[in-house]
Design a protein around this motif. Structure first.
Motif: not given
Length: 229
Positions: A18-19, A23-33, A51-55
């Motif tokens: 996790p970097t 985290i910045a590309v998680l919205p794109e990953i969510k769309s792919l999923v 990954l979205t909500g934790r420190d």
């Protein structure tokens, strides 16, 4: 799951350290999923939410504890086949050469058998070839899925989905008998006295063909399962 290419890319990214970039590309990953269907979305939702909500530092610490502090859940494929034997070095060379032949360049600090890198490679291959090659690692994937599930890890569903992607191309392995010995280093070391698996570059006669690559991967389906204690 409509296509394998976006699925491989998304799962590869989710298995990386996790970097801020991840985290910045998680919205794109969510769309792919989401594009892979409700099953994939439901299985991965807990991990994506985590990954979205934790420190970030907590995420990184958890990742290292899970994947980098022992061989049993290592994301390096050849750890589950060669351990620290000399054969692993040659297998690394062969796999790196195969990547390069296919046009995938490795960064200086990347090991060829790192599962996210392997998945990135598969995302560049034709669908039938990608599924077939993934299927040859099914025993390793199934063992990792079981070990992670026993730890209630949110990463376990990734391996469930990878096995589903392999589909009919998955080669059967023997059931893992995973008792998870706590700190028995001697037992852990004994797990990795396993048979050779190598990848090879060149023509079909000298190791680069898909059939040859699949043949060399097949050895793991028995040995990785026997590595489970």
């Amino acid at each position: 799951m409509a296509t394998t290419t976006p699925a491989f890319k998304a799962l590869s990214a989710l298995l990386t350290y996790p970097t801020p970039a991840l985290i910045a590309v998680l919205p794109e990953i969510k769309s792919l999923v989401a594009a892979q269907g409700r099953t994939a979305e439901g299985l991965l939702r807990p991990l994506l939410n985590d990954l979205t909500g934790r420190d970030l530092y907590d995420l990184q610490e958890g990742y290292v504890d899970l994947f980098d502090r022992g061989r049993r859940t290592s994301l390096h494929l050849f750890e589950h086949v060669h351990g620290e034997s000399r054969d692993r070095g040659q297998a690394m060379v062969d796999l790196a050469a195969h990547y390069e032949t296919a046009g995938l360049s490795l960064a200086v600090n990347e090991l060829p058998d790192y599962l996210p890198l392997f998945l990135e490679f598969l995302s560049t291959r034709p669908e039938d070839e990608a599924r077939a090659l993934l299927g040859e690692t099914a025993a390793i994937l199934a063992t990792l899925e079981e070990r992670l599930a026993k730890r209630s890890s949110l990463y376990a569903p990734i391996f469930t989905l990878l096995l589903a992607l392999a589909g009919d191309g998955a080669t059967a392995g023997e059931p893992a008998e995973d008792a998870e010995p706590a700190d028995d280093l001697a037992s852990l070391d004994a797990d990795w006295e396993e048979a050779a698996v190598t990848f090879g570059p060149g023509t079909p006669g000298d190791g680069c063909s898909v059939d040859r690559l699949r043949t060399r991967l097949r050895a793991e389906r028995r040995d990785a399962r026997h590595g489970a204690v």
